[in-house]
Design a protein around this motif. Structure first.
Motif, PDB file in Angstrom:
ATOM      1  N   LYS A   1      -1.313  -0.125 -10.085  1.00 27.14           N
ATOM      2  CA  LYS A   1      -1.876  -0.527  -8.796  1.00 27.14           C
ATOM      3  C   LYS A   1      -2.515  -1.916  -8.899  1.00 27.14           C
ATOM      4  CE  LYS A   1      -2.760   4.151  -7.114  1.00 27.14           C
ATOM      5  NZ  LYS A   1      -3.780   5.118  -6.691  1.00 27.14           N
TER       6      LYS A   1
ATOM      7  N   GLU B   1       2.002   1.836  -3.519  1.00 25.89           N
ATOM      8  CA  GLU B   1       0.927   2.298  -4.404  1.00 25.89           C
ATOM      9  C   GLU B   1       0.795   3.818  -4.390  1.00 25.89           C
ATOM     10  OE1 GLU B   1      -2.614   0.336  -3.191  1.00 25.89           O
ATOM     11  OE2 GLU B   1      -2.051  -1.624  -4.025  1.00 25.89           O
TER      12      GLU B   1
ATOM     13  N   LYS C   1       0.831  -1.213   0.000  1.00 28.84           N
ATOM     14  CA  LYS C   1       0.000   0.000   0.000  1.00 28.84           C
ATOM     15  C   LYS C   1       0.862   1.257   0.000  1.00 28.84           C
ATOM     16  CE  LYS C   1      -4.211  -1.867   2.083  1.00 28.84           C
ATOM     17  NZ  LYS C   1      -4.986  -1.629   0.864  1.00 28.84           N
TER      18      LYS C   1
END
Length: 501
Positions: free
Chosen positions: A460, A416, A413
């Motif tokens: 992503k 990303e 995350k």
């Protein structure tokens, strides 16, 4: 009792020790008197620096004299009834101090007085010394004149506790107690000497401290040519107010100099206010007068300096390094000593003047660039000086995620939402480098092309299919200099991110 077990030889040994201590105390008394008189002399000559120190010394001396005299009277009383005060073998009883200091489990008035003298002297000396100074002496005084712990007790060998005065002075043979009292007198003299020496020498140390000194060069001449042997000597001189001359009688090349116009007196000597004069050697002669111990002391002055003609060579230096970089505005300083900046000119491909001696070089093609500087000397002669610099390209940038290059570990995350950048590591110039695109490769998946410096939807999506421990490659990073997009940077090094979840 301890006295019953002490042999005549031991009693005599105590007596001999007492005599040596008394002899030492007499010598130290004379020495301390010299220190005190020296401090008194300094205070009379320089009350500003030594006045308060002398008052401190007077306080300590009075405390020492009172305490020493009390102990001396006690010793005299102790040996008053003896036919021979040096017949130590008969001093094996403890009756005198036992009866004088102790009454059952309590102290007599004399015992309390003895304790009060110890405490008063210790605290008085410490309080007489300046705050935040002489910490070593204060600690020594506390140790020498300690009367036990906060309750006035000391711990015995068997682990029990006993009052300090009982522990040291109850039940001991007279000769041992006599020696202990003489030792206390020695401690007083030692303390007095430490304080006096520190007050006197400490201030003298401050006066001659290296913080109050500076250095200067003294040589047969002040200017030397290449190939000459330099014969200079480094001179150390004081720069505090005590080293200020009271007057000066100086000449320059035989011409008498005037105070205020040609020179001024200041700490450490004389500041000259004269012009350098015509080229050649110049002599300054005369005397400086200082005050020492209330008397005027003359110091001879016989120095020379040289005035040289203006130089005829330019000084050209790169402010950052000995090369110039293509694609970068390289700051340069170009000047000729002795020639004003407005009479100096410089030229080279890509060179532009900013102000004064400051230039900027933006080199073009090639591997070297030659800068030519020229100027006009006061006599009208023009000089020209060339200097050649190497031209280098900007080093290869390194790809970065969160400002980290090479191999990086982070959660998926975080990657990303991270910004992809390019950095010039260990480069002397601050350049703003932007990223217009890159490629992302997740193991087992096709590469994803991204425009800009942030992950797009495809990138992503690829990251969501990645597994923990996968090494994600970010490569083909397209980087550019934000204020010079025409310059083509070298290929950016990739960055590898190991996913931690």
């Amino acid at each position: 009792m301890l006295a019953l077990n002490m042999s005549k030889e031991v009693l005599a040994a105590f007596g001999l020790m007492n005599e040596k201590l008394e002899t030492s105390n007499d010598k130290m008394t004379a020495s301390n008197s010299d220190f005190f008189e020296g401090l008194a002399t300094k205070a009379s000559e320089n009350a500003e620096e030594y006045g308060s120190l002398y008052k401190n010394a007077q306080t300590v001396k009075q405390l020492s004299d009172d305490y020493y005299a009390y102990l001396e009277a006690l010793k005299t009383e102790m040996t008053q009834g003896l036919e021979d005060p040096k017949d130590y073998v008969v001093m094996d009883k403890s009756d005198f101090l036992d009866g004088k200091f102790f009454q059952g489990d309590n102290l007599t008035e004399e015992g309390k007085k003895f304790l009060d003298f110890v405490n008063t002297y210790r605290d008085g000396v410490i309080n007489a010394l300046p705050k935040n100074k002489f910490s070593d002496i204060k600690e020594s005084v506390k140790t020498r004149f300690s009367t036990g712990d906060a309750e006035g007790k000391v711990e015995k060998r068997d682990g029990t506790r006993q009052d300090w005065i009982n522990y040291h002075y109850e039940g001991f043979p007279m000769v041992a107690s006599l020696t202990k009292l003489t030792q206390l007198q020695a401690d007083i003299k030692t303390t007095e000497q430490e304080v006096l020496k520190s007050l006197l020498e400490g201030n003298l140390t401050a006066a001659v401290s290296l913080k109050n000194f500076t250095t200067s060069l003294n040589a047969s001449k002040s200017a030397f040519y290449a190939g000459d042997k330099y014969d200079g000597k480094i001179i150390v001189s004081k720069t505090d107010k005590t080293s200020t001359p009271v007057k000066a009688d100086l000449t320059l090349d035989g011409r008498k100099l005037t105070e205020g116009k040609d020179y001024k007196l200041e700490a450490g000597g004389v500041k000259m206010l004269i012009g350098a004069g015509a080229p050649g050697d110049h002599e300054i002669k005369g005397t400086l007068t200082f005050m020492q111990d209330g008397k005027e002391v003359p110091v001879e002055v016989n120095n020379a300096f040289a005035t040289i003609s203006k130089p005829n060579a330019a000084v050209i230096a790169a402010d950052k390094m000995n090369v110039v970089y293509r694609g970068v505005a390289n700051p340069m300083t170009i000047s000729i000593p002795g020639i004003p900046d407005n009479k100096v000119s410089a030229s080279a491909p890509g060179l532009s003047k900013r102000s004064g001696s400051k230039y900027v070089m933006n080199p073009g093609k090639g591997r070297t660039v030659t800068i030519s500087a020229s100027g006009i000397l006061p006599d009208g002669q023009r000089i020209n000086t060339p200097a050649t610099f190497r031209i280098k390209d900007i080093p290869r940038p390194a790809g970065a995620v969160r400002g980290e290059t090479g191999s990086v570990k982070m959660p998926r995350k975080n990657l990303e939402v991270s910004t992809i950048s390019a950095m010039l590591e260990d480069f002397d110039f601050e350049l703003n480098i932007g990223v217009s695109g890159f490629k992302l490769k997740v193991p087992g998946q096709p590469s994803v092309v991204v425009r800009g410096n942030k992950m797009n939807a495809a990138a992503k999506g690829a990251l969501k299919r990645a597994r923990r421990g996968d090494a994600v490659q970010i490569f083909d990073i397209q980087a550019y200099i934000t204020n010079n997009k025409s310059y083509k940077l070298k290929k950016v090094s990739p960055v590898v991110v190991e996913l931690t979840n």
